[in-house]
Structures are given as C-alpha cells and as structure tokens.
Design an enzyme around this catalytic site. Structure first.
Site, PDB file in Angstrom:
ATOM      1  N   ARG A  49       1.799   1.846  13.662  1.00 50.03           N
ATOM      2  CA  ARG A  49       1.099   2.972  13.033  1.00 50.03           C
ATOM      3  C   ARG A  49      -0.294   3.072  13.639  1.00 50.03           C
ATOM      4  O   ARG A  49      -1.236   2.431  13.191  1.00 50.03           O
ATOM      5  CB  ARG A  49       1.008   2.764  11.514  1.00 50.03           C
ATOM      6  CG  ARG A  49       0.703   4.052  10.737  1.00 50.03           C
ATOM      7  CD  ARG A  49       0.206   3.737   9.341  1.00 50.03           C
ATOM      8  NE  ARG A  49      -1.145   3.232   9.394  1.00 50.03           N
ATOM      9  CZ  ARG A  49      -1.678   2.373   8.513  1.00 50.03           C
ATOM     10  NH1 ARG A  49      -0.965   1.923   7.504  1.00 50.03           N
ATOM     11  NH2 ARG A  49      -2.926   1.968   8.649  1.00 50.03           N
ATOM     12  N   HIS A 105      -3.170   5.250   7.537  1.00 47.19           N
ATOM     13  CA  HIS A 105      -1.997   5.516   6.698  1.00 47.19           C
ATOM     14  C   HIS A 105      -1.892   7.005   6.383  1.00 47.19           C
ATOM     15  O   HIS A 105      -0.820   7.597   6.433  1.00 47.19           O
ATOM     16  CB  HIS A 105      -2.091   4.704   5.399  1.00 47.19           C
ATOM     17  CG  HIS A 105      -1.001   5.047   4.431  1.00 47.19           C
ATOM     18  ND1 HIS A 105       0.305   4.679   4.625  1.00 47.19           N
ATOM     19  CD2 HIS A 105      -1.021   5.771   3.282  1.00 47.19           C
ATOM     20  CE1 HIS A 105       1.043   5.146   3.627  1.00 47.19           C
ATOM     21  NE2 HIS A 105       0.258   5.812   2.806  1.00 47.19           N
ATOM     22  N   TYR A 107      -9.454  -2.943   7.180  1.00 41.55           N
ATOM     23  CA  TYR A 107      -8.537  -4.062   6.950  1.00 41.55           C
ATOM     24  C   TYR A 107      -7.769  -4.548   8.172  1.00 41.55           C
ATOM     25  O   TYR A 107      -6.955  -5.438   8.057  1.00 41.55           O
ATOM     26  CB  TYR A 107      -7.547  -3.716   5.820  1.00 41.55           C
ATOM     27  CG  TYR A 107      -6.753  -2.434   6.035  1.00 41.55           C
ATOM     28  CD1 TYR A 107      -5.649  -2.409   6.895  1.00 41.55           C
ATOM     29  CD2 TYR A 107      -7.095  -1.254   5.386  1.00 41.55           C
ATOM     30  CE1 TYR A 107      -4.909  -1.250   7.087  1.00 41.55           C
ATOM     31  CE2 TYR A 107      -6.367  -0.086   5.570  1.00 41.55           C
ATOM     32  CZ  TYR A 107      -5.276  -0.087   6.423  1.00 41.55           C
ATOM     33  OH  TYR A 107      -4.549   1.053   6.615  1.00 41.55           O
TER      34      TYR A 107
HETATM   35  C1  TPP Z   1       7.214   2.792  -5.355  1.00 42.87           C
HETATM   36  C2  TPP Z   1       5.918   3.090  -4.658  1.00 42.87           C
HETATM   37  N1  TPP Z   1       4.956   2.146  -4.606  1.00 42.87           N
HETATM   38  C3  TPP Z   1       3.801   2.392  -3.979  1.00 42.87           C
HETATM   39  C4  TPP Z   1       3.559   3.624  -3.404  1.00 42.87           C
HETATM   40  C5  TPP Z   1       2.247   3.900  -2.664  1.00 42.87           C
HETATM   41  N2  TPP Z   1       2.568   3.903  -1.226  1.00 42.87           N
HETATM   42  C6  TPP Z   1       2.736   5.053  -0.558  1.00 42.87           C
HETATM   43  S1  TPP Z   1       3.151   4.784   1.044  1.00 42.87           S
HETATM   44  C7  TPP Z   1       3.054   3.115   0.849  1.00 42.87           C
HETATM   45  C8  TPP Z   1       3.313   2.185   2.000  1.00 42.87           C
HETATM   46  C9  TPP Z   1       4.537   2.522   2.751  1.00 42.87           C
HETATM   47  O1  TPP Z   1       4.669   1.662   3.846  1.00 42.87           O
HETATM   48  P1  TPP Z   1       5.921   1.771   4.780  1.00 42.87           P
HETATM   49  O2  TPP Z   1       7.169   1.783   3.966  1.00 42.87           O
HETATM   50  O3  TPP Z   1       5.813   0.709   5.814  1.00 42.87           O
HETATM   51  O4  TPP Z   1       5.796   3.230   5.445  1.00 42.87           O
HETATM   52  P2  TPP Z   1       4.646   3.765   6.427  1.00 42.87           P
HETATM   53  O5  TPP Z   1       3.545   4.294   5.572  1.00 42.87           O
HETATM   54  O6  TPP Z   1       4.190   2.627   7.254  1.00 42.87           O
HETATM   55  O7  TPP Z   1       5.301   4.834   7.217  1.00 42.87           O
HETATM   56  C10 TPP Z   1       2.719   2.774  -0.463  1.00 42.87           C
HETATM   57  C11 TPP Z   1       2.554   1.392  -0.940  1.00 42.87           C
HETATM   58  C12 TPP Z   1       4.572   4.593  -3.512  1.00 42.87           C
HETATM   59  N3  TPP Z   1       4.450   5.803  -2.961  1.00 42.87           N
HETATM   60  N4  TPP Z   1       5.745   4.294  -4.132  1.00 42.87           N
END
Ligand code: TPP
Ligand code: MG
Length: 381
Positions: free
Chosen positions: A273, A277, A286
């Site tokens: 990434r 985010h 971080y």
């Molecule tokens: C159940 C849930 N917990 C927390 C969140 C907040 N949240 C949004 S995206 C994310 C991280 C996602 O990481 P990843 O699955 O690796 O996808 P990326 O953002 O790297 O594409 C979090 C914790 C959420 N949307 N849903």
C-alpha cells in the site's frame, strides 16, 4: 511442464509458500519462452487499465484535498493486482470487492460518471448518496457495492458462488479482501464453506502489507497468508501482485478451475500500500516511508510492465504519458459534469426500506422536508 508455469504443478505447500512471477522487477521476463505468446491487445488493455487507476486516483485525491469531496481511498501501487485479476473476469461473473477494487469495476464497464457520482453522493449516485465515497456499484456489470465492514465481503462472495452453483449459473464469483480481512472471523467461515461446498469462486487477497497502521508482521503468525487456505481444503496460490502477467495467469488458472466446477482457489497477491490508508490517514506517523519509496520506485507495477512492453515494441516511447493525459481529460470532464448534479431528491431517503413507505417514514420525511440542507451532499465534516 518446465519454466515458471511449473509452479502450478507444485504441491500445496510449495504453492502457498512460493511466489509465482513472470516479470522481474526490472521488467525483464523470468523466462522468455513463458511469455513468448503474450497477446499485444491484452497487454495494452492491462497497461491502459493500470494507468487509468493511477490517473483517476491522483485526480480524486487532489479533489479531496481541495475540499470538493469528503473522502477518498487510493490504490496506488496495487494496480497490477487489480487489473490483472479484472481482465480474467467475464460478463457473467460476479465481483464482490473489498476496499481497493474500484479499478475492477472500471475495467468491466463501470462508467467514470457513475463512479464519480457516487463519490459526490449526487442524484446520479446509484446508492442515492447513502454510502461513504468510494463505494461504487454497477448492477449491469455485476459489480456489487463494497460492504464497509472488513471481511464481510468474503462470505458474501462465497454465498453468491454457492447460489450460482445451485442455480446452474455458468459464472464464477470473484471475492476480494485485504490482508487485514484474513484475521476476521468471516474469513474463516467463508473459506470453510467454500472448501466444503466446492463453491465456484476465486478468493483474492491483496496483501498490501498494511491494515491501516497494523503491519503484516503482526497481522498473523502464519508464514504466509496463502497457507491459511490449505487448512480449509482450498487450493492456495501465492503470487507477485506487482507483476500483472503473473496475476493474470494465476487468476486465469483459478477461474478456469472454478468454471469447470473444480472448486475454489485462494490467492495471495503480494503487493504494497504505497498510499495512505485513505485521505484521513498519515502513514508517516507509524511506518518507515523509506520502505514505501522502494515500492513506489523500483517495485512500481506500472513501470515494470511498461519496461516489458517497450522492449517488445507493444507500446511506443512516450505512449504512457499520452495515455495518462487522455485519461486525465476524461476524468476532469466527468468531474465537471458530476459536480453540477444536485443532491438526490429528499423523497429518495425513504426508498428501498419497504415496498411501500410506512406512515412513520412518511411522517419523518415530512418533518425534515423544511430543514436547511448542506450544499455539498457528501461533505464529511
Ligand atoms: C469490521 C471492521 N473493523 C474495522 C474497520 C475499520 N477498517 C477499515 S479498513 C481497515 C483495514 C483494512 O485492512 P486490509 O484488509 O488489509 O485492507 P487494505 O486497507 O489494506 O486494502 C479497518 C481496520 C472496518 N471497516 N470494519
Ligand atoms: Mg492491507
């Protein structure tokens, strides 16, 4: 079979721990013979698809910084994983995206206008302004709106695949997730069902090594994410996600198997990434952005493919810049059109809840009808 494609004949463990690759970081082929038959039109489509995502993301991020949209999430550095898998999908397939697969929708025919209308939350937004920005959908092209709750997309994808199987529908369901998604309960439930029911799905994890501020190193104790598939009896492949041809061939292998009703496949596409985010995040707080620079520079998936295509004469020098310019014009024109469109009609607020709105909903609608409305319908404070 010899050469890189022998990877697919490896045992389960070797596939889930290895890394399938066809193009090296510098753009040279791992094995000339393996890509001798590369189709020029396909190669150009893949290239165009990747540049389209890069340009669109940059433009939309600029719009967010100018305060014209409330939120945006980029997919910079992940274009090969997105487009390499999108190119395998067929019109009859269904796509259940996670956070960063809008490019799959765009590749399948989601229009820029619809994509941007959703981000503005205007009257042209198919979801009527009810979702956060970056939740596009496209019923015509079987692109389901992203469910915001991490990992819920995977049981949705497996469930759709099971339904297709039961109905005798010839398609395949493509379900996406991030590395963070594989730590949620839904992932395990979905993989279990996929394995037991031999659901015709292709489950794709874009391992971009971060889940907001959580690095992959503390996301799981498993040596690789792909290995998690094996416990559920789901064949797992681990692929260089920044190598668009490797992604294309691995996903083709998985989709062909699902089309023959030979069962599901779980793919880990290793990428990074490069962006924050989302527009609400500052990763310099971080992580070591020196590492990001490496992925942004020498490991960039577009640069890698561009070098290969230039060497083959499939694109001309300067063609990328011209293409980017053309796409930027298209994006700017779509933004100009969509920025003029007003908010969805207030009455739509009570649509889709019941077949006929209840008296209570009608009463609530009447109560808010005279309240002042924000000029920008999707401005998140
Ligand atoms: C159940 C849930 N917990 C927390 C969140 C907040 N949240 C949004 S995206 C994310 C991280 C996602 O990481 P990843 O699955 O690796 O996808 P990326 O953002 O790297 O594409 C979090 C914790 C959420 N949307 N849903
Ligand atoms: Mg991630």
């Amino acid at each position: 079979m010899s050469g890189p494609f022998s990877y697919f004949e490896g045992d389960d463990d070797a596939k889930a721990r290895g890394l399938f690759q066809l193009i090296r970081e510098d753009g040279t082929p791992v094995d000339d013979a393996a890509i001798a038959g590369l189709d020029r039109d396909l190669a150009r489509r893949l290239f165009e698809g990747m540049v389209r995502i890069r340009v669109t993301d940059a433009r939309m991020m600029a719009l967010q910084r100018q305060g014209r949209i409330g939120f945006y999430g980029e997919a910079v550095g992940q274009e090969a994983a997105i487009v390499g898998s999108a190119a395998v999908t067929r019109p009859e397939d269904w796509i259940v995206p996670a956070l960063r697969e809008a490019g799959v929708g765009l590749y399948r025919g989601l229009t820029l206008d619809s994509y941007i209308a959703q981000i503005f939350g205007n009257a042209g937004d198919p979801t009527k302004g009810r979702q956060m920005p970056c939740h596009p959908c496209d019923r015509e092209h079987h692109y389901v709106v992203m469910s915001s709750c991490v990992s819920t997309q995977i049981p949705h994808a497996v469930g759709i695949a099971m339904a297709m199987q039961i109905k005798g529908d010839p398609g395949v369901c493509f379900g996406y997730m991030g590395d963070g998604g594989t730590s949620e309960g839904d992932f395990h439930v979905a993989l279990n069902f996929a394995g037991v029911r031999k659901a015709p799905c292709v489950l794709i994890c874009q391992n971009n090594q971060w889940a907001i501020s959580t690095p992959g190193t503390v996301q799981t104790a498993a040596p690789t994410i792909a290995l998690k598939g094996i416990g559920y009896g789901v064949e797992a492949l681990r692929v260089d996600g920044n190598d668009v041809l490797a992604v294309y061939h691995a996903v083709t292998y998985a989709a062909d198997k699902a089309r023959r009703r030979g069962g599901p496949t779980f793919l880990e596409l290793l990428t990074y990434r490069v962006s924050a985010h989302s527009s609400s995040d500052d990763p310099s707080r971080y992580r070591d952005e020196g590492v990001t620079e490496v992925w942004k520079g020498q490991r960039d998936p577009i640069r890698r493919f561009e070098a290969l295509l230039l060497a083959r004469g499939f694109i001309a020098p300067g063609e990328r810049e011209a293409l980017a310019q053309q796409i930027e014009i298209e994006v700017r024109e779509a933004i100009a059109r969509q920025e003029q469109v007003g908010a969805p009609a207030l009455e739509t607020l009570i649509d889709d809840v019941f077949e006929e709105p209840t008296w209570l909903l009608r009463e609530q609608l009447a109560a808010i009808a005279d309240l002042p409305r924000a000029k920008n319908p999707h401005h998140h404070g």
